[in-house]
Design a protein around this motif. Structure first.
Motif: not given
Length: 363
Positions: A216-237
């Motif tokens: 899941r891709i969520v906001d700070a409140s935990g609301e689900v905004l989208g889906e990803h195929d692997g968290a490793y594909a993302y970097t901070i910022g």
């Protein structure tokens, strides 16, 4: 004093000129190129200043012009274990590693230096843009090419056997000198990408090794905004490629704020939520006397990144760095390197970051 010097020759212009200077200074120099892949075709191709078959040939030709012996050493197994596998494991753990930093630490100034000393060499010479003065590591005079950040993981003992002949020279001057010396690599482009990812597709490289794992891709409140195929594909910022189902209520762009490999969740939010006021670093390496009390200095948080005023102090095994002004997009797994002027004090691996609110709450 004449030294037996092992010159690490990547095939680029910097290492070639560094080796030439060491030889010209009267040292007994031997050139060595590190073969870092058991199958070089699996790494990038073309002469790029590091790691390819063409680079090995360029290094040999440079050694011939300089007039020094030249060898190729196979370090593919060590490189795969200590750099490539570490790179994958760090991403799997939700961190953002710097493979060039790890290569300096584990290959050039551990494996290579250990072997050099065992063979009777006195020092290892490289083309890094940094200075050694009275045993201290300092920035290069060419701040745009300064590499003291990626060398700050080396120990004092390792630096005592290091030689950086280019620290007092700009890159433009290095190229002109290479041309005067008749080195064919004078105009060779610098290497900027990751040598073991041939096509530059880091996400695809990681997916091949870690597999797809939807989350899941969520906001700070935990609301689900989208889906990803692997968290490793993302970097901070990160801002682009988030594939969110809907825009923020205020229409402002969202950025990656946190990556949790345990829950396979990526948290996103507004740009200001990236502000970091305190950093905790682990495994500190001191190049001078270790700090014992809060010390006002500067910190650099990524290669060629911005430098921040800070106060740093060790607390147990943790290096606590309090920033005088917030930094944004600070990624766990990168190095925090402390400077006093142009002198490197030490480094630590970023393990945790805190906003102003969490610092005030006593985090």
């Amino acid at each position: 004093m004449t030294l037996r010097v092992l010159a690490a020759m990547s095939g680029g212009v910097d290492s070639a000129v560094a080796a030439a200077r060491a030889a010209e200074a009267g040292h007994e120099v031997t050139g060595v190129h590190l073969a870092l892949s058991s199958n070089p075709q699996s790494y990038r191709t073309g002469a790029r200043g590091c790691c390819t078959l063409e680079d090995a040939r360029d290094a040999r030709r440079a050694a011939d012009v300089i007039g020094i012996p030249f060898y190729v050493w196979d370090m593919a197994e060590r490189f795969d274990r200590d750099v490539v596998q570490d790179f994958v494991a760090e991403y799997a753990a939700g961190r953002t590693p710097n493979p060039c930093l790890r290569c300096n630490e584990k290959i050039k100034f551990q494996a290579l230096l250990d072997k050099a000393l065992a063979l009777g060499f006195d020092a290892v010479c490289t083309g890094h843009h940094a200075r050694l003065a009275d045993g201290e590591l300092r920035r290069s005079v060419d701040l745009g090419k300064d590499q003291s950040y990626v060398l700050a993981v080396c120990t004092r003992e390792q630096l005592a056997h290091a030689m950086f002949p280019l620290g007092d020279t700009t890159k433009a001057e290095v190229r002109r000198e290479a041309e005067r010396r008749g080195l064919a690599v004078a105009d060779k482009p610098d290497s900027h990408d990751i040598c073991f990812i041939a096509d530059g597709d880091t996400q695809g490289f990681l997916a091949d090794r870690l597999g797809a794992e939807k989350g899941r891709i969520v906001d700070a409140s935990g609301e689900v905004l989208g889906e990803h195929d692997g968290a490793y594909a993302y970097t901070i910022g990160q801002r682009k490629g988030l594939r969110l189902g809907r825009p923020a209520p205020d229409g402002r762009p969202r950025y990656v704020l946190d990556i949790s490999p345990v829950t396979n969740t990526v948290t996103v939010g507004p740009r200001e939520a990236l502000d970091v006021h305190e950093i905790h670093g682990e495994r500190p390496v001191w190049l001078g006397e270790p700090l014992t009390a809060p010390y006002d200095c500067k910190v650099q948080l990524r290669a060629h990144g911005e430098v921040y005023d800070c106060s740093a102090v060790p607390v147990g095994d943790v290096l606590r760095i309090s920033l005088h002004a917030p930094a944004r997009g600070v990624a766990k797994g990168q190095a925090a390197v402390l400077y006093d002027g142009d002198r490197v004090l030490g480094s630590a691996t970023i393990a945790a970051t805190f906003s102003a609110s969490t610092v005030q709450a006593g985090a």
